[in-house]
Write an enzyme that holds these catalytic residues in place. Structure first.
Site, PDB file in Angstrom:
ATOM      1  N   GLY A 184       0.819  -1.218   0.000  1.00 46.86           N
ATOM      2  CA  GLY A 184       0.000   0.000   0.000  1.00 46.86           C
ATOM      3  C   GLY A 184       0.848   1.261   0.000  1.00 46.86           C
ATOM      4  N   ASN A 230      -3.198  -8.458  -0.016  1.00 48.87           N
ATOM      5  CA  ASN A 230      -4.147  -9.067  -0.967  1.00 48.87           C
ATOM      6  C   ASN A 230      -4.389  -8.147  -2.169  1.00 48.87           C
ATOM      7  OD1 ASN A 230      -5.803  -7.082   0.007  1.00 48.87           O
ATOM      8  ND2 ASN A 230      -7.503  -8.426   0.588  1.00 48.87           N
ATOM      9  N   THR A 235      -6.311  -2.730  -2.238  1.00 50.18           N
ATOM     10  CA  THR A 235      -6.061  -1.310  -2.523  1.00 50.18           C
ATOM     11  C   THR A 235      -4.567  -1.058  -2.769  1.00 50.18           C
ATOM     12  OG1 THR A 235      -5.942  -0.818  -0.147  1.00 50.18           O
ATOM     13  CG2 THR A 235      -8.056  -0.451  -1.225  1.00 50.18           C
ATOM     14  N   SER A 262      -5.198  -2.505   5.521  1.00 51.96           N
ATOM     15  CA  SER A 262      -6.610  -2.087   5.582  1.00 51.96           C
ATOM     16  C   SER A 262      -6.868  -1.077   4.474  1.00 51.96           C
ATOM     17  CB  SER A 262      -6.930  -1.390   6.918  1.00 51.96           C
ATOM     18  OG  SER A 262      -8.287  -0.979   6.942  1.00 51.96           O
ATOM     19  N   TYR A 316     -14.705   1.500   9.351  1.00 51.72           N
ATOM     20  CA  TYR A 316     -13.275   1.778   9.545  1.00 51.72           C
ATOM     21  C   TYR A 316     -12.988   2.132  11.002  1.00 51.72           C
ATOM     22  CZ  TYR A 316      -8.664   3.822   8.479  1.00 51.72           C
ATOM     23  OH  TYR A 316      -7.320   4.106   8.437  1.00 51.72           O
ATOM     24  N   TYR A 337      -4.049  -8.863  23.876  1.00 52.10           N
ATOM     25  CA  TYR A 337      -2.903  -9.775  23.706  1.00 52.10           C
ATOM     26  C   TYR A 337      -1.712  -9.302  24.543  1.00 52.10           C
ATOM     27  CZ  TYR A 337      -4.649 -13.052  20.247  1.00 52.10           C
ATOM     28  OH  TYR A 337      -5.340 -14.065  19.631  1.00 52.10           O
TER      29      TYR A 337
END
Ligand code: UDP
Length: 310
Positions: free
Chosen positions: A7, A29, A32, A72, A142, A156
């Site tokens: 990105g 992926n 964008t 994202s 978002y 976590y």
């Protein structure tokens, strides 16, 4: 590992990690992101691009020392068109990366956003402000994905002791933004270069703080290295109305563009400006590229990227 490394921001981070001598595996992926953003990185021979959707799980990978989560859709038109994918990558994608970081005992950083503050009622926004988000508005896919990603990261950290970082990134611009991603800086520069009117939404009196991408990358590296587990704002505190941004684009090109006025999208935040005291105090970071200079560099890039004469 850099998830989202193909990105706009991710690819600049990958370049900086390679320049520091690291080897990098990118998971993307390409929903964008773009392979061509990684051309210089791939040419070094120390960067591998794995086309994979981290929302579905991770492919088999060697142990990584650091995990950067920049995967994202991030521009309002992109997440508006991909709302379920955006929620999934914030939730499932973040969980898969945190599991890997836990297994590898790797340090983990998640790119959160100034959108966690929503349409803020506190100005400027310090990290201690909890925000003013519409949970069912069209931006919520978002905003809530990133709020959940922050909550999961803290869980976590607390439950498993994972060494985590959360950065809240304010509006960022620079080379490799997509001409069609719909954000205001790319829209104005491409419109001005094409001799078209600049599209202003609403009155143009809403404000944003614009950060040049190299400043952000310096902040990401510093915070990963020396920051702590609580969130840090990374943004340029210089605040401009959208009208002022349009004027800056006019000044850059030396000719005034026409204005085309459009309705303000719903839930568009009225104002936004980071309080960056935490990052400044803890890791000695602050942005150094002024708006006029960053706009000039970005315009130069769009000229070549779009093949228009200078
Ligand atoms: N905006 C605008 N014209 C455009 C694109 C955006 O006036 O062509 C406005 C938008 O309504 C918002 C601001 O510019 O108030 C920043 O929009 P952007 O999509 O860049 O990022 P946001 O901060 O809203 O996520």
């Amino acid at each position: 590992m850099v998830a989202g490394g193909a990105g706009f921001v991710g690819s600049h981070l990958v370049d900086a990690l390679l320049a520091a001598g690291e080897s990098v595996v990118v998971l993307d992926n390409l929903c964008t992101g773009r392979r061509e953003n990684l051309e210089p990185a791939l040419a070094t021979g120390r960067c591998t691009l794995v086309e994979a959707d981290i929302s579905d799980g991770l492919p088999p990978l060697d142990t990584c020392q650091t995990v950067w989560h920049l995967a994202s859709p991030a521009s309002p038109p992109d997440y508006g068109r991909l709302p379920i994918e955006t929620l999934r990558v914030g939730a499932e994608g973040t969980r898969h990366l945190l599991e890997a970081a836990h297994r590898w005992q790797a340090r983990f950083l998640v790119a959160s956003t100034s959108e966690v503050y929503g349409d803020p009622q506190v100005h400027p926004q310090p990290e201690t402000y909890w925000g003013h988000v519409n949970p069912i508005g069209w931006r919520s896919c978002y905003d809530e994905a990133k709020r959940y990603a922050e909550a999961l990261t803290m869980a976590y950290h607390r439950a498993h002791g994972v060494d985590t970082r959360i950065v809240r990134i304010f509006n960022t611009y620079g080379p490799r933004m997509r001409a069609d991603d719909g954000r205001v800086v790319s829209n104005f520069l491409c419109q001005a270069l094409a001799g078209k009117p600049l599209t202003l939404y609403g009155t143009g009196d809403q404000t944003r703080s614009f950060q040049y991408v190299s400043d952000l990358v310096a902040g990401l590296l510093a915070w990963m290295d020396r920051g702590d587990a609580l969130p840090a704002n990374l943004g340029n505190p210089g605040e401009f109305t959208i009208r002022e941004l349009a004027d800056a684009v006019d000044a850059l090109l030396g000719r005034p563009a026409e204005r085309a006025w459009h309705p303000l999208p719903p839930d568009d935040p009225r104002q936004r400006k980071p309080d960056i005291d935490r990052a400044r105090t803890l890791v000695g970071w602050q942005p150094v590229v002024p708006l006029a200079e960053g706009l000039a560099r970005t315009a130069e890039w769009f000229r070549h990227a779009t093949g228009r004469p200078a």
